[in-house]
Design an enzyme around this catalytic site. Sequence first.
Site, PDB file in Angstrom:
ATOM      1  N   ILE A 163      -1.241   8.477  40.561  1.00 55.63           N
ATOM      2  CA  ILE A 163      -1.954   8.063  41.880  1.00 55.63           C
ATOM      3  C   ILE A 163      -3.214   7.903  41.673  1.00 55.63           C
ATOM      4  O   ILE A 163      -4.330   8.539  41.217  1.00 55.63           O
ATOM      5  CB  ILE A 163      -1.720   9.223  42.749  1.00 55.63           C
ATOM      6  CG1 ILE A 163      -0.323   9.586  43.300  1.00 55.63           C
ATOM      7  CG2 ILE A 163      -2.300   8.772  44.365  1.00 55.63           C
ATOM      8  CD1 ILE A 163      -0.068  10.789  44.121  1.00 55.63           C
ATOM      9  N   GLU A 164      -3.547   6.514  41.925  1.00 55.84           N
ATOM     10  CA  GLU A 164      -5.136   6.071  41.717  1.00 55.84           C
ATOM     11  C   GLU A 164      -6.032   5.825  42.753  1.00 55.84           C
ATOM     12  O   GLU A 164      -5.480   6.204  43.824  1.00 55.84           O
ATOM     13  CB  GLU A 164      -4.897   4.596  40.829  1.00 55.84           C
ATOM     14  CG  GLU A 164      -4.038   4.732  39.469  1.00 55.84           C
ATOM     15  CD  GLU A 164      -3.933   3.154  38.876  1.00 55.84           C
ATOM     16  OE1 GLU A 164      -4.279   2.228  39.333  1.00 55.84           O
ATOM     17  OE2 GLU A 164      -3.892   3.281  37.611  1.00 55.84           O
ATOM     18  N   GLU A 187       2.522  13.349  35.012  1.00 60.23           N
ATOM     19  CA  GLU A 187       3.032  14.517  34.290  1.00 60.23           C
ATOM     20  C   GLU A 187       2.362  15.873  35.207  1.00 60.23           C
ATOM     21  O   GLU A 187       2.663  16.909  35.572  1.00 60.23           O
ATOM     22  CB  GLU A 187       2.713  14.820  32.984  1.00 60.23           C
ATOM     23  CG  GLU A 187       3.295  13.584  32.172  1.00 60.23           C
ATOM     24  CD  GLU A 187       2.334  12.425  31.964  1.00 60.23           C
ATOM     25  OE1 GLU A 187       1.768  11.796  33.116  1.00 60.23           O
ATOM     26  OE2 GLU A 187       1.978  11.919  30.795  1.00 60.23           O
ATOM     27  N   CYS A 200      -0.527  11.555  27.720  1.00 58.55           N
ATOM     28  CA  CYS A 200      -2.149  11.458  27.142  1.00 58.55           C
ATOM     29  C   CYS A 200      -2.526  13.012  26.784  1.00 58.55           C
ATOM     30  O   CYS A 200      -1.853  14.120  27.027  1.00 58.55           O
ATOM     31  CB  CYS A 200      -2.982  10.885  28.015  1.00 58.55           C
ATOM     32  SG  CYS A 200      -3.408  11.897  29.569  1.00 58.55           S
TER      33      CYS A 200
HETATM   34  N1  THU Z   1      -1.050   7.745  33.283  1.00 62.11           N
HETATM   35  C1  THU Z   1      -0.155   8.876  33.428  1.00 62.11           C
HETATM   36  O1  THU Z   1       0.119   8.681  34.636  1.00 62.11           O
HETATM   37  N2  THU Z   1       0.107   9.620  32.483  1.00 62.11           N
HETATM   38  C2  THU Z   1      -0.510   9.788  31.139  1.00 62.11           C
HETATM   39  O2  THU Z   1      -0.258  10.696  30.463  1.00 62.11           O
HETATM   40  C3  THU Z   1      -1.171   8.569  30.803  1.00 62.11           C
HETATM   41  C4  THU Z   1      -1.782   7.638  31.830  1.00 62.11           C
HETATM   42  C5  THU Z   1      -1.476   6.903  34.194  1.00 62.11           C
HETATM   43  C6  THU Z   1      -2.935   6.878  34.525  1.00 62.11           C
HETATM   44  C7  THU Z   1      -3.268   5.448  34.995  1.00 62.11           C
HETATM   45  O3  THU Z   1      -2.905   5.589  36.477  1.00 62.11           O
HETATM   46  C8  THU Z   1      -2.278   4.685  34.286  1.00 62.11           C
HETATM   47  O4  THU Z   1      -1.186   5.600  33.725  1.00 62.11           O
HETATM   48  C9  THU Z   1      -3.147   3.946  33.142  1.00 62.11           C
HETATM   49  O5  THU Z   1      -3.828   4.733  32.412  1.00 62.11           O
HETATM   50 ZN    ZN Z   2      -2.192  12.186  31.511  1.00 56.80          ZN
END
Ligand code: THU
Ligand code: ZN
Length: 145
Positions: free
Chosen positions: A53-54, A65, A97
Amino acid sequence: MEIIEFNEIDDLSKELIAKAIKIRERAYAPYSNFKVGAALFSDDNTFFEGINIESSDYTLTTHAEMQAINAMVVSGCLAFKAIAVVLNSSTGLSVPCGLCRQKMVEFAKNDNVRIIGYNLNNPDIVNIWQLNELIPYQFNKLSLD
Ligand code: THU
Ligand code: ZN
């Protein structure tokens, strides 16, 4: 890391991937256009899901996650046994990540917890890790004693 053909994975992993694929549709990612879905299986045998969710400030983003783990904690359960992460990348793997790995350390049932990566761009294979492969030498609650 294990690389397994999609058709050969166990039923739980298949179900987690299916749930993560479905929930990923709800990801709110208008800035990166990169949707991520996650689904976990908790220690009390319940499924929880999450999406990224941005936010227009670019810094408040929550990762799929982490959302799935937070939903589990809100329900009253503090441990999970497996988590699937689904994304669509033409070049990379589907793998959590570093921030999400640390979040997993807090709530993983044990070091054998399975992290299941599924890239919609490479749908015939599944990557499976154990948490301690993705984050060895963990800083965790024991570190604070
Ligand atoms: N993102 C995740 O939801 N999980 C991760 O572990 C890696 C990155 C999302 C964050 C952002 O909205 C998009 O992926 C690009 O980085
Ligand atoms: Zn992450």
